[in-house]
Each structure stands twice: as structure tokens, then as C-alpha cells.
Design a protein around this motif. Structure first.
Motif, PDB file in Angstrom:
ATOM      1  N   LEU A 196     -52.914 110.000 129.046  1.00  0.00           N
ATOM      2  CA  LEU A 196     -54.176 110.867 127.984  1.00  0.00           C
ATOM      3  C   LEU A 196     -52.919 111.606 126.727  1.00  0.00           C
ATOM      4  CD1 LEU A 196     -56.462 112.409 127.404  1.00  0.00           C
ATOM      5  CD2 LEU A 196     -55.841 114.241 129.465  1.00  0.00           C
ATOM      6  N   PRO A 197     -52.165 110.700 125.564  1.00  0.00           N
ATOM      7  CA  PRO A 197     -51.805 111.045 125.010  1.00  0.00           C
ATOM      8  C   PRO A 197     -52.617 112.055 123.700  1.00  0.00           C
ATOM      9  CG  PRO A 197     -52.380 109.200 124.552  1.00  0.00           C
ATOM     10  CD  PRO A 197     -53.409 109.173 124.906  1.00  0.00           C
ATOM     11  N   MET A 198     -52.177 113.622 124.510  1.00  0.00           N
ATOM     12  CA  MET A 198     -52.249 114.495 123.236  1.00  0.00           C
ATOM     13  C   MET A 198     -50.897 115.638 123.073  1.00  0.00           C
ATOM     14  SD  MET A 198     -54.855 116.495 126.627  1.00  0.00           S
ATOM     15  CE  MET A 198     -56.183 117.475 125.386  1.00  0.00           C
ATOM     16  N   ARG A 199     -51.349 116.187 121.734  1.00  0.00           N
ATOM     17  CA  ARG A 199     -50.800 116.677 121.468  1.00  0.00           C
ATOM     18  C   ARG A 199     -51.040 118.591 121.453  1.00  0.00           C
ATOM     19  NH1 ARG A 199     -48.567 115.733 116.653  1.00  0.00           N
ATOM     20  NH2 ARG A 199     -50.297 114.673 116.138  1.00  0.00           N
ATOM     21  N   VAL A 200     -49.494 118.859 122.151  1.00  0.00           N
ATOM     22  CA  VAL A 200     -49.045 120.558 122.836  1.00  0.00           C
ATOM     23  C   VAL A 200     -48.732 121.447 120.941  1.00  0.00           C
ATOM     24  CG1 VAL A 200     -48.108 119.198 124.950  1.00  0.00           C
ATOM     25  CG2 VAL A 200     -46.668 119.980 123.173  1.00  0.00           C
ATOM     26  N   LEU A 251     -56.427 116.263 121.445  1.00  0.00           N
ATOM     27  CA  LEU A 251     -56.508 114.910 121.082  1.00  0.00           C
ATOM     28  C   LEU A 251     -55.918 114.474 120.034  1.00  0.00           C
ATOM     29  CD1 LEU A 251     -60.291 114.738 122.311  1.00  0.00           C
ATOM     30  CD2 LEU A 251     -57.507 113.911 123.568  1.00  0.00           C
ATOM     31  N   GLU A 252     -55.395 113.538 120.609  1.00  0.00           N
ATOM     32  CA  GLU A 252     -53.841 113.061 119.557  1.00  0.00           C
ATOM     33  C   GLU A 252     -54.963 112.800 118.222  1.00  0.00           C
ATOM     34  OE1 GLU A 252     -50.731 109.654 119.030  1.00  0.00           O
ATOM     35  OE2 GLU A 252     -52.272 109.513 120.369  1.00  0.00           O
ATOM     36  N   THR A 253     -55.951 112.114 118.315  1.00  0.00           N
ATOM     37  CA  THR A 253     -56.800 111.694 117.279  1.00  0.00           C
ATOM     38  C   THR A 253     -58.521 112.087 117.289  1.00  0.00           C
ATOM     39  OG1 THR A 253     -57.144 109.411 118.058  1.00  0.00           O
ATOM     40  CG2 THR A 253     -55.510 109.814 116.747  1.00  0.00           C
ATOM     41  N   PRO A 254     -59.105 113.107 116.416  1.00  0.00           N
ATOM     42  CA  PRO A 254     -60.742 113.166 116.870  1.00  0.00           C
ATOM     43  C   PRO A 254     -61.199 112.381 117.537  1.00  0.00           C
ATOM     44  CG  PRO A 254     -59.873 113.698 114.488  1.00  0.00           C
ATOM     45  CD  PRO A 254     -58.793 112.371 115.291  1.00  0.00           C
ATOM     46  N   ASP A 255     -61.401 111.138 117.583  1.00  0.00           N
ATOM     47  CA  ASP A 255     -62.263 110.000 118.061  1.00  0.00           C
ATOM     48  C   ASP A 255     -62.053 109.210 119.260  1.00  0.00           C
ATOM     49  OD1 ASP A 255     -60.199 109.103 116.842  1.00  0.00           O
ATOM     50  OD2 ASP A 255     -61.840 106.811 115.523  1.00  0.00           O
ATOM     51  N   GLN A 256     -60.277 110.140 119.630  1.00  0.00           N
ATOM     52  CA  GLN A 256     -59.922 109.417 120.815  1.00  0.00           C
ATOM     53  C   GLN A 256     -60.657 108.976 121.472  1.00  0.00           C
ATOM     54  OE1 GLN A 256     -56.267 111.418 121.956  1.00  0.00           O
ATOM     55  NE2 GLN A 256     -56.108 110.390 123.572  1.00  0.00           N
ATOM     56  N   LYS A 257     -60.549 107.843 122.283  1.00  0.00           N
ATOM     57  CA  LYS A 257     -61.722 107.299 123.090  1.00  0.00           C
ATOM     58  C   LYS A 257     -60.275 107.626 124.912  1.00  0.00           C
ATOM     59  CE  LYS A 257     -64.899 103.540 124.331  1.00  0.00           C
ATOM     60  NZ  LYS A 257     -66.021 104.321 124.769  1.00  0.00           N
ATOM     61  N   ALA A 281     -60.295 120.484 125.381  1.00  0.00           N
ATOM     62  CA  ALA A 281     -60.032 119.658 124.386  1.00  0.00           C
ATOM     63  C   ALA A 281     -61.541 119.555 123.300  1.00  0.00           C
ATOM     64  CB  ALA A 281     -58.933 118.988 124.125  1.00  0.00           C
ATOM     65  N   THR A 282     -62.362 118.947 124.086  1.00  0.00           N
ATOM     66  CA  THR A 282     -63.258 118.833 123.113  1.00  0.00           C
ATOM     67  C   THR A 282     -64.670 119.306 123.667  1.00  0.00           C
ATOM     68  OG1 THR A 282     -63.770 117.313 125.372  1.00  0.00           O
ATOM     69  CG2 THR A 282     -63.076 115.755 124.064  1.00  0.00           C
TER      70      THR A 282
END
Length: 447
Positions: free
Chosen positions: A439-443, A418-424, A274-275
Motif C-alpha cells: 500500500l504505497p502512500m505519501r506521508v 494515496l500515491e496517485t488519485p487513481d491508485q487501485k 485517504a479515500t
């Protein structure tokens, strides 16, 4: 003459323990960069630990002079969870158990489990809805638990699967906390964590012993699952098999080691993809070319070269086992220093895998680094995600196959964001290296 070994300054009573517990990964990495090949820590008043970052010295501990050591405190504590199985047993017992179990993990044998791995991946995705946010680490724990139960017992355990997963989680946290504490509170003291741990162990014992009893009664040992192989195994020297307690310990070991570790690896893979969109694009191109929209099989694995490189590189950056500890049982000389009984030698895959001496841009995710002859050019113990020597992980081929097949199955149908672009996302170093707080992620379903 003993070589002088330095280390970070500690507090009078606890030594370096508080600094280590605050951020273990950063602490040992900083210490190795500052103090060189061997670093001395003091954990509590009397516990002396030495971090080794020289591959030749690591080889001496794990291979050449391994008879001078026993498992470190963490795995001694782990006996409370997995019993005296292949992970925790020592000496002749370990050799006997490994010999009995080895046939169950032959390449040809585990290839038969490929279909289970792919099918369970498909089953997991049937619960996903396009665009929803899910805890991918929880999903990976769920799918790897389903895979290990089906390959272990020949059937899915739908009822109680969540309780089993939760019980294993409680056990691992208990082991991690107890291993890094210098105050040893016996299990007989009814603290909250002791009570939770005892209840979780009861859940696991009840489940596993009932499955063993059911299989023994049925007399059906001809199945191709791991439980049948353990029950049918006979020692070539005395013809003896395993007792129910021994089978339970090995089943527990495979349960704990075989689903938590791969779930972590899968979680880190999806985080890294994702990154790193360019790596994800290369993966997609390979899956389209090799699979042409059909589900992957074991036969596809040699052709899914980039898929396998992603798994290798993820295991470098986020090795499931981030450290191996050995306790000295008899005086031993390594690298010009003589270690005494009771001292602990620590070897960290996390530190070694991010060492700039062996890896260019060591903190960067670059799957292509494994394309050439990198593993031939660097020392053996610069990259050792599955440990090494006689105690190298017996399930390493199972884990590599599972990770590659799950990756190909899921990435073919879904893109994970990733749920948000700045997700840590931070690693949490318990017994294994997992994403802290899930690890919250959007599918997103692929067209």
C-alpha cells in the motif's frame, strides 16, 4: 427430506476450484447473491463445500452444534506453521489451552500494554520524512510485529525482526496455497515452496525456542509479558503447566494471528481514510478535542468514540479473517439439510458484512452506522469479525485496543495520502485479507 441446494456450474474435474482461486471474494459473493442462503461448490473431484449465509445456520455451526465439526482444511494445514496451539487444536486439548491462556488476555491485563503500542507507533514515525512515499502495509507489519514481540517477550527483538516477519509471510502463503489445492504434495517432496517453507519454519523455531530456553533458565517468570504468563500458567484440574513445545505453539499462534491481522486492519483504515476525507476530518476533530496534542492512553479510549467506529467499520468492510471453514465429522442436520462427514461448511465474514439485508449501502465506508443500536438490531452472526462461539478470537480486545491506539497516535501527527488519485488497491485473500502488492502512500506531517 434434504433441502435441495444449488450452486454455480463447475468444470468436470476441478469443479468450481479454478473460478474460486481466480477471485475468491467476488466468486463467493456472486454465488451467495445468486443461490441464496446455502450454496454448493465442488473443489476438485470429491471435495464438497457449502457456503452458509444465514446467521442462524452460522450460529448452529459455530455454537449450538459445534461438536459435529472440526477445523477446516486451511487450519489443519496451518498446523505446519503454528503447531497444535489454540488456533488449530481440537476438543479437550483446545479447551485446556484456552483455559490456561485466558488470564493473559483479561482486559485489565492487556491494558498494561497500551504504552507499548503507543511508543512503538511513535518509534515507527521517527523513520518517516514529510512528503515521502512509503509502503504503509510494510510499515504496519513492522510496527505490529514490534508490539507483539515486546508484549510477548518483554523486549524488542531488533536483530532478526525482518527475518521473522518474512518467515511468517512465507508460512501464510504456503498455508493459503495448500488449503485451496486439491493436489496434496507432502512436505518431504523438495519443491521450491516446500524448501522455502521448511527454512522459514526453522528460523521461527530457532528464535522462539531460544527465547523460551533463556526465560526458563533465568527463572524470571514474574514479568508481565505474555511469555511469562504462558510459562507460569497451571491447569486448575491437574496443576500441570505447558511443555516447551506447547508454549512454542501458542507463541507462534499469537505471533502469526497477532501481528498480521492488525497490520491488515491498520492498512485498510489508512486506505479508507485517504479515500473518505469527511471521515478523516471527523477523526481529526475528535483527536484535537480529546487529546489536545498529547499522546493517547488506554484511559482515552472510551472518549475516542469516532476512532473506535472507524475500526469497527473497517473490520466490517475488510475483516482480517474473511472466511471460517468447518469440516463435518459426524452427520448433522442444519436448515433442513443433512451434511455428511468430510463435507465442508464455509462461513464468510466478507460476504456477511456486505449483505444488504443487514447493512444499508453495504459497500460504502460509513463509520456512523455503528453509532446507534445496529449490533442489537441485526443477528449476531451478521457481523462477526473475530469469529464466534467457544473459538471466538482470544485476542479480540487486544486487537481492538491496538488498532484504536495506533490510529490515534499516527493520525494525530501524519496525514496519509494515496500515491496517485487513481491508485487501485485490491484485497488479496490469503489466510487473512491484505492489500495486494502493498500500500504505497505519501506521508504528510501535520502542522
Amino acid at each position: 427430506m434434504n433441502v435441495t441446494i444449488s450452486g454455480p456450474k463447475g468444470l468436470p474435474l476441478s469443479g468450481n476450484l479454478l473460478s474460486f482461486r481466480r477471485d475468491p471474494l467476488q466468486f463467493i459473493r456472486n454465488a451467495s447473491e445468486e443461490h441464496g442462503d446455502v450454496v454448493h461448490f465442488r473443489f476438485g473431484p470429491k471435495r464438497h463445500v457449502y457456503l452458509l449465509t444465514n446467521p442462524d445456520q452460522i450460529k448452529e455451526v459455530l455454537v449450538t452444534k459445534q461438536a459435529h465439526f472440526r477445523k477446516g482444511k486451511g487450519l489443519q494445514v496451518a498446523r505446519a506453521v503454528v503447531g497444535d496451539g489454540i488456533l488449530t487444536s481440537e476438543g479437550k486439548k483446545h479447551l485446556r489451552q484456552r483455559r490456561l491462556m485466558q488470564p493473559a488476555f483479561h482486559r485489565e491485563r492487556i491494558a498494561a500494554y497500551g504504552q507499548v503500542m503507543v511508543r512503538q507507533g511513535v518509534d515507527l514515525m521517527s523513520e518517516w520524512r514529510d512528503g515521502e512515499v512509503r509502503d504503509i502495509h510494510h510499515d504496519m507489519m513492522k510496527v505490529t510485529l514490534a508490539i507483539i514481540t515486546e508484549t510477548m517477550f518483554g523486549k524488542s527483538i531488533k536483530e532478526g525482526a525482518d527475518q521473522i516477519g518474512e518467515a511468517i509471510d512465507i508460512g501464510l502463503k504456503y498455508v493459503a496455497n495448500k488449503a485451496s489445492s486439491f493436489i496434496d504434495i507432502p512436505l518431504s517432496v523438495p519443491t521450491k515452496s516446500n524448501r522455502q517453507f521448511m527454512e522459514s519454519n526453522e528460523t521461527l523455531d530457532k528464535t522462539i525456542f531460544s527465547l523460551i530456553e533463556e526465560r526458563r533458565k533465568s527463572g524470571d517468570h514474574g514479568k508481565n509479558d505474555l511469555l511469562s504468563m504462558l510459562l507460569a500458567a497451571r491447569d486448575e484440574d491437574d496443576g500441570e503447566g505447558m511443555t516447551d513445545e506447547q508454549v512454542r505453539d501458542e507463541v507462534m499462534t499469537i505471533f502469526v494471528a497477532g501481528h498480521e491481522t492488525t497490520a491488515n486492519t491498520m492498512s485498510w483504515i489508512f486506505y479508507l481514510l485517504a479515500t473518505h476525507p469527511e471521515a478523516e476530518k471527523k477523526l481529526q476533530d475528535e483527536l484535537s478535542t480529546v487529546l489536545c496534542d498529547r499522546l493517547p492512553t488506554v484511559e482515552d479510549l472510551p472518549h475516542l468514540t469516532y476512532t473506535n467506529l472507524i475500526v469497527q467499520e473497517t473490520l466490517r468492510l475488510y475483516p482480517a479473517a474473511w472466511t471460517i471453514n468447518r469440516e463435518v465429522v459426524e452427520e448433522v442436520e442444519i436448515g433442513g439439510h443433512t451434511y455428511q462427514p468430510g463435507e465442508t461448511l464455509m462461513m464468510s465474514q466478507y460476504v456477511m458484512h456486505r449483505n444488504h439485508r443487514y447493512f444499508d449501502n453495504p459497500d460504502e465506508f460509513i463509520p456512523e452506522r455503528f453509532e446507534g443500536d445496529l449490533l442489537k438490531r441485526i443477528p449476531t452472526y451478521a457481523y462477526f469479525p473475530f469469529g464466534g462461539g467457544p473459538r471466538v478470537c482470544i485476542g479480540n480486545n487486544f486487537a481492538l485496543m491496538e488498532a484504536a491506539l495506533l490510529l490515534a497516535t499516527i493520525a494525530q501527527r501524519y496525514r496519509l495520502r494515496l500515491e496517485t488519485p487513481d491508485q487501485k488497491v485490491e484485497p488479496e485473500p490469503l489466510v487473512t485479507l491484505r492489500p495486494k502488492n502493498g500500500l504505497p502512500m505519501r506521508v504528510e506531517k501535520r502542522g
